[in-house]
Structures are given as C-alpha cells and as structure tokens.
Design a protein around this motif. Structure first.
Motif, PDB file in Angstrom:
ATOM      1  N   HIS A  37      27.080   5.364  75.455  1.00  0.00           N
ATOM      2  CA  HIS A  37      28.244   5.843  74.708  1.00  0.00           C
ATOM      3  C   HIS A  37      29.506   5.114  75.157  1.00  0.00           C
ATOM      4  CE1 HIS A  37      30.695   8.690  72.441  1.00  0.00           C
ATOM      5  NE2 HIS A  37      31.413   8.928  73.532  1.00  0.00           N
ATOM      6  N   ASN A  62      31.841   2.424  72.913  1.00  0.00           N
ATOM      7  CA  ASN A  62      33.274   2.655  72.722  1.00  0.00           C
ATOM      8  C   ASN A  62      34.143   1.666  73.496  1.00  0.00           C
ATOM      9  OD1 ASN A  62      32.875   4.833  70.981  1.00  0.00           O
ATOM     10  ND2 ASN A  62      32.781   6.293  72.668  1.00  0.00           N
ATOM     11  N   ASN A  69      26.888  16.898  80.672  1.00  0.00           N
ATOM     12  CA  ASN A  69      26.821  18.169  79.941  1.00  0.00           C
ATOM     13  C   ASN A  69      27.748  18.188  78.734  1.00  0.00           C
ATOM     14  OD1 ASN A  69      24.856  19.553  81.546  1.00  0.00           O
ATOM     15  ND2 ASN A  69      26.397  19.785  83.154  1.00  0.00           N
ATOM     16  N   ARG A  70      28.894  17.533  78.858  1.00  0.00           N
ATOM     17  CA  ARG A  70      29.800  17.450  77.708  1.00  0.00           C
ATOM     18  C   ARG A  70      29.159  16.661  76.577  1.00  0.00           C
ATOM     19  NH1 ARG A  70      35.174  14.499  79.048  1.00  0.00           N
ATOM     20  NH2 ARG A  70      35.259  16.218  80.536  1.00  0.00           N
ATOM     21  N   ARG A  71      28.559  15.514  76.915  1.00  0.00           N
ATOM     22  CA  ARG A  71      27.906  14.712  75.890  1.00  0.00           C
ATOM     23  C   ARG A  71      26.681  15.442  75.329  1.00  0.00           C
ATOM     24  NH1 ARG A  71      29.295  11.968  72.505  1.00  0.00           N
ATOM     25  NH2 ARG A  71      27.425  10.675  72.402  1.00  0.00           N
ATOM     26  N   GLU A 131      26.291  18.592  74.906  1.00  0.00           N
ATOM     27  CA  GLU A 131      26.782  19.572  73.942  1.00  0.00           C
ATOM     28  C   GLU A 131      27.222  18.894  72.653  1.00  0.00           C
ATOM     29  OE1 GLU A 131      30.228  23.073  73.597  1.00  0.00           O
ATOM     30  OE2 GLU A 131      29.908  21.996  75.482  1.00  0.00           O
ATOM     31  N   GLU A 132      27.873  17.741  72.772  1.00  0.00           N
ATOM     32  CA  GLU A 132      28.380  17.031  71.595  1.00  0.00           C
ATOM     33  C   GLU A 132      27.263  16.539  70.693  1.00  0.00           C
ATOM     34  OE1 GLU A 132      32.545  15.324  73.599  1.00  0.00           O
ATOM     35  OE2 GLU A 132      30.823  13.990  73.314  1.00  0.00           O
ATOM     36  N   ILE A 133      26.135  16.163  71.269  1.00  0.00           N
ATOM     37  CA  ILE A 133      25.040  15.638  70.450  1.00  0.00           C
ATOM     38  C   ILE A 133      24.031  16.710  70.076  1.00  0.00           C
ATOM     39  CG2 ILE A 133      25.325  13.334  71.406  1.00  0.00           C
ATOM     40  CD1 ILE A 133      22.861  13.754  73.096  1.00  0.00           C
ATOM     41  N   GLY A 134      24.276  17.960  70.501  1.00  0.00           N
ATOM     42  CA  GLY A 134      23.461  19.065  70.019  1.00  0.00           C
ATOM     43  C   GLY A 134      22.308  19.490  70.888  1.00  0.00           C
ATOM     44  N   LYS A 190      21.008  22.071  72.889  1.00  0.00           N
ATOM     45  CA  LYS A 190      21.431  23.460  72.991  1.00  0.00           C
ATOM     46  C   LYS A 190      20.856  24.199  74.199  1.00  0.00           C
ATOM     47  CE  LYS A 190      21.923  23.862  67.970  1.00  0.00           C
ATOM     48  NZ  LYS A 190      21.480  24.581  66.736  1.00  0.00           N
ATOM     49  N   HIS A 223      18.433  10.496  69.113  1.00  0.00           N
ATOM     50  CA  HIS A 223      19.838  10.092  69.157  1.00  0.00           C
ATOM     51  C   HIS A 223      19.986   8.708  69.782  1.00  0.00           C
ATOM     52  CE1 HIS A 223      24.181  10.380  69.989  1.00  0.00           C
ATOM     53  NE2 HIS A 223      23.882   9.980  71.210  1.00  0.00           N
ATOM     54  N   GLU A 235      21.580   5.872  67.468  1.00  0.00           N
ATOM     55  CA  GLU A 235      22.987   5.549  67.716  1.00  0.00           C
ATOM     56  C   GLU A 235      23.194   4.237  68.458  1.00  0.00           C
ATOM     57  OE1 GLU A 235      25.775   7.116  66.681  1.00  0.00           O
ATOM     58  OE2 GLU A 235      24.408   8.321  65.456  1.00  0.00           O
TER      59      GLU A 235
END
Length: 389
Positions: free
Chosen positions: A75, A79, A152-154, A156-159, A161, A189, A193
């Motif tokens: 990621h 970016n 953990n942030r990523r 959550e962002e990619i689903g 759960k 993903h 991606e």
C-alpha cells in the motif's frame, strides 16, 4: 450501500429481468472433505465461497500474518510513500528476535546492515524471514507495536472483520488472531490491488548472505498455475497455507489451517485446488459496461439511469447437481439528480437455492442532468404520494 434495509420508501429492491439458463448448486461443494481444521476455497472473480469449514472461527495466524505486513508495504509503495530502493536497518532487536539465533524463519540478515526494501520483500515472501519483517516494521513505524496499529487500520479499511494483529511476524502474541475467510479476502485484495507486485509470491528461491532458501509454498512448481501466496506454522496454529492458482482465465484462492505436518499441508493444498478447478466452471453472466438494470431517478432529465459493472461479472459454477440462479439489484433510492457516469450506487446479488453466491457493486452507466422545473415538480408530487402509501 444499504444502511437500513427496513425503511419502506428509501430502499428499492429490483428483480433483474433476465432469463438465466446458467445453472449452479454450490451445496455440492460441501461434499468435499479436508483434514484441515479451518478451510475456505474462494473464486477470485466473484468472491464466492466454493467450500468452507469453520472459516469464521478464530485461529492463530503464525506466518500468515505476514500477508498483512506485506499489504501495508504494498500500500505504501502504491501511494509512493516508499520506494523499492529504500534501505532499512537491521537493528539488534530485529537480529535477536528474527535472526539466525532466534530459532524461527529468518532471512539471515547481518546485524547493523542496511537492506533494500526489494531484498526485504524477497526475504519476507520467499524466506518468511522474521528479521526482514521486524526491520520493515521498525523502519516504517519506529517499533512493532506501532506498526501493528498500521496493520489493524489497513485490515479494517479492506474489510477484514474478524482478524487482529499484534506484530509483523505472526509470532505468538496475545490478542492476535485471523479467520480463514479474512485470509482469503486479504489474498484476493493483494492479487487485485497490487498486480505489479504480486510476482514476488511466485519467486522460487532467494539467496541472501550466501544462503539460498527455497520458497516455502508447497504448491509452487507442483500444482498447475500456482503462483502464491504464503505458508505459516507455530505449535499453536499448526501448519497453514494461503494459496492461489490460475488456469484458463480462472483463479482460485485456498486457505487451510490447523494441519499436523508439512506433508499434510502440501497434499491438502494441492487436492483442494485441483478439486476446485475440476468441480467448477467459470461462466460470464455480464460483460463489463453491459446493461444490468435501471435505477429510478428523482429530479432528473431522465426518470431512470442504467446500471452496469466496471468489470465482467463471472460466476464459478458447479458442473453437476445444478439449480437455477436468482439475481437482484439493491440501491438506496430514488437517486437524486444530477448523477455522474461511473458513480457506485447499487449492489448486484446472486443466489442459488437461497444461498448468496455473488455480491458485487454496480455503477451508473451514463450521466443524468437536472430536469426541468416541471419534471422536478412532478417527481416531488410523486414522491409525496408514494410516502402516503
């Protein structure tokens, strides 16, 4: 997409008008058996689950957690926050916890050396090096605990759960767990991606510090079309694998966990991949940008807007024991004009015998401008009258 499906007016449900002759019976998939404690087999194109066994039960990730570490790195590369030429220090912490003397999988990186991100990715993906993971975590976030927050942030962002990460390596830690379903979603993903970076997973071997190690993925070179992804093992997790293979423009993703040996992992991974390609066939039900349905429009110069998919809509379908498909399109409407072409506004769902086998987003296939004052007035009266029903 649908925040409150119980609202009477705001949610419209449209049955797609199509006479499908395609046939499917996913329940036939359940006739398959595996000795793995946790398992899922996913069709890449549709995201449909072809086989599952305790896929939502939490399990220790072992080195399969490194797929999430890789996602964070990929990621950042996508970016332009990192470059493959960037160099990372092999700290004493990385060397002691993940190096040759640690007893775990290692890249054999030297203490206080600087290693390019490209080489570290080889070390993580091919060699499953804990030292490489820790070096990346420290270089990107200062320490592993902070890097785990990024993971953990990523996630959550990619689903993802039902998964949580506590370190970059997957070594045993409290409050660290994954599910087979989440790992399949993560693998899908990564493939989707980061197509320019996915090739790392198929590299057969890598040499560092004059030590050559082969890729630990047991299906590479042994199963037709195999090109990824990762293995893992700890005493608590058992032997696990996330694997993918592509044949004849079809791709499968398999996740297996809780096995007792490398041999069992190798055999079960090969069997479920081969079975998937043998038992199912890919069928295209819509081409990209093909008209699928219409959504009602309020206040526009047209009363409806065509709905399409950005990509071809394919179903991976059982060859035998077939049953009829049912499809619906859901959207939150009526849609308010003006509407731009390409807006994501709806969801296509496909069932077979009351089992959801496909869910994919739909976009508007055209732009809709504002209607005349007269048209908007008529739409307003119509909406008011509908509200009284």
């Amino acid at each position: 997409m649908l925040n409150d499906i119980t609202r009477r007016l705001a949610i419209y449900s449209i049955f797609v008008g199509m006479s499908l002759t395609l046939m499917v019976m996913p329940s036939a998939a359940q006739l398959y058996q595996t000795s793995a404690k946790h398992a899922t087999l996913m069709d890449f194109d549709s995201g449909a689950t072809l086989f599952s066994k305790d896929e939502d039960e939490q399990m220790p990730p072992a080195s399969l957690a490194k797929l999430m570490t890789i996602e964070v790195v990929f990621h950042a590369l996508k970016n332009n926050e990192l470059s493959l030429d960037d160099e990372f220090l092999i700290s004493e912490n990385a060397w002691r916890k993940g190096g040759a003397n640690s007893g775990g999988s290692t890249m054999f990186a030297k203490l206080d050396s600087s290693v390019s991100l490209d080489d570290l990715l080889h070390g993580i993906i091919v060699q499953s090096g804990n030292d490489a993971c820790i070096a990346v975590a420290e270089g990107m976030a200062g320490n592993e605990a902070t890097f785990a927050q990024l993971m953990n942030r990523r996630a959550e962002e990619i689903g993802l759960k039902h998964s949580r990460f506590a370190n970059s390596t997957g070594l045993p830690a409290e409050d660290q767990y994954v599910t087979a379903r989440d790992l399949a979603h993560l693998a899908r993903h990564l493939i989707e991606e980061y197509p320019d970076l996915y090739h790392y997973f198929a590299i057969p071997e890598f040499t560092w510090n004059n030590i050559t190690q082969r890729n630990r993925n047991p299906i590479l070179g042994a199963t037709e079309g195999a090109d990824g992804l990762k293995t893992g093992h700890t005493q608590a997790a058992g032997y696990g694998v996330v694997a993918s293979a592509a044949r004849n423009n079809q791709r499968l993703i398999a996740v297996l966990g809780g096995m007792k040996s490398k041999k069992e992992r190798r055999e079960e991974a090969r069997k479920i991949i081969d079975w998937g390609f043998r038992a199912f066939v890919s069928k295209r039900i819509y081409d990209a940008d093909e008209e699928i349905a219409f959504a009602s429009v309020h206040g526009g110069n047209k009363s409806e807007v065509v709905l399409v998919s950005e990509r071809p809509v394919n179903l991976f379908m059982a060859r035998a024991n077939q049953g009829r498909l049912k499809a619906r399109v859901y959207y939150n409407g009526p849609l308010e004009a003006p509407i731009d072409e390409g807006q994501e506004v709806a969801t296509l769902k496909v069932w077979a015998d009351d089992k959801l086998i496909l869910e994919t987003s739909l976009i508007t296939g055209e732009s809709i401008g504002m209607g005349s004052m007269t048209q908007r007035a008529i739409d307003g009266v119509e909406e008011l009258l509908l509200g009284w029903l």
